[in-house]
Design an enzyme around this catalytic site. Structure first.
Site, short mmCIF file in Angstrom:
data_model
loop_
_atom_site.label_atom_id
_atom_site.label_comp_id
_atom_site.label_asym_id
_atom_site.label_seq_id
_atom_site.Cartn_x
_atom_site.Cartn_y
_atom_site.Cartn_z
N SER A 10 51.78 4.12 51.66
CA SER A 10 50.65 5.03 51.44
C SER A 10 51.04 6.50 51.58
O SER A 10 50.29 7.38 51.16
CB SER A 10 49.51 4.72 52.41
OG SER A 10 49.88 4.98 53.75
N LYS A 44 49.00 9.24 58.32
CA LYS A 44 48.34 9.93 57.20
C LYS A 44 48.51 11.44 57.37
O LYS A 44 48.93 11.92 58.42
CB LYS A 44 46.85 9.60 57.13
CG LYS A 44 46.50 8.11 57.09
CD LYS A 44 46.93 7.44 55.81
CE LYS A 44 46.56 5.96 55.83
NZ LYS A 44 47.13 5.24 54.68
#
Length: 251
Positions: free
Chosen positions: A50, A91
């Site tokens: 991701s 993230k």
């Protein structure tokens, strides 16, 4: 004993002393660097892609332990959010409390109406995949996205949550400074200059370069010092024997 021989032996002893000092200092730097790094940094293995291409699936990263209040826009952080899963996640922070974040106008992520340059996104792609309506981040919370916007389970996929997909600052455990493994990807993360002009600016880099430098210098001193002492003593002794032999032969 001739003066020349005493001088050579003195040089040999000095070489031994310098060797000992170098080894001792090297041990302090080498071990101190490891301890310093262990106190400040935590290694993590990133299980998904991701954050590609900044961090690939399976990469081992080094993250500096920080408080949530130290987080700035653009930071890549390790955090834990119960409603997102039970494991630490990695993230990028794109907005903080009070910011209005949206995507996308002309294919650009916007924060408080300003386009954000994001050179860390995968080549040939932009932030458009996120599809984020204008969202105001609550105070004390963070809005996080993966760099691989099309396949990241991040704030954009949790917009329907009670807090609009945001996570609290105190959910942050660490800030990623570098990729440590594999070696062909080893290096510090690039600074996210697209957020530099926003209030609060960017985070200051952690001391990882100093930690690594201390370890490397310490290793060089230990190896160099350990090799120098015997060589200096042998050379000194060899010169002394050679000159003594020459004097006897002449007599």
């Amino acid at each position: 004993m001739s003066r020349t021989r005493r001088t050579d032996e003195g040089r040999g002893r000095l070489g031994g002393v310098l060797s000992g000092i170098a080894v001792a200092l090297g041990c302090v730097l080498f071990l101190g660097g490891f301890v310093w790094g262990a106190v400040l940094y935590q290694p993590y293995t990133v299980p998904t892609g991701s954050m590609t291409p900044t961090i690939d699936a399976g990469d081992r990263v080094l993250a500096q332990r920080i408080e949530g209040d130290a987080v700035r826009r653009g930071d890549v952080v390790v955090f834990e959010q119960a409603t997102w899963g039970d494991l630490p996640m990695v993230k990028r922070v794109v907005a903080v409390g009070g910011d209005k974040v949206a995507c996308c106008e002309d294919g650009k992520l916007t924060v408080n109406g300003e386009d954000v340059a994001e050179p860390y996104l995968p080549e040939g792609k932009d932030a458009a995949a996120a599809g984020i309506p204008a969202t105001t981040v609550p105070k004390g919370r963070l809005f996080l996205l993966g760099d691989e916007r099309g396949g990241s389970l991040d704030s954009s996929t949790h917009l329907g949550d009670a807090d609009g997909g945001t996570v609290p600052r105190d959910a942050v455990r660490a800030r990623v400074d570098a990729v440590a493994w594999p070696m062909d990807r080893f290096g510090m993360l690039e600074r996210p200059e697209g957020f530099a002009d926003m209030p609060g600016g960017l985070s200051e880099p952690g001391p990882l370069r100093l930690v690594v430098g201390a370890i490397v210098v310490g290793m060089v001193l230990v190896l160099g010092g350990a090799a120098y002492g015997p060589v200096a003593r042998r050379l000194g002794g060899g010169r002394g024997r050679s000159r003594t032999g020459e004097a006897v032969g002449v007599g």
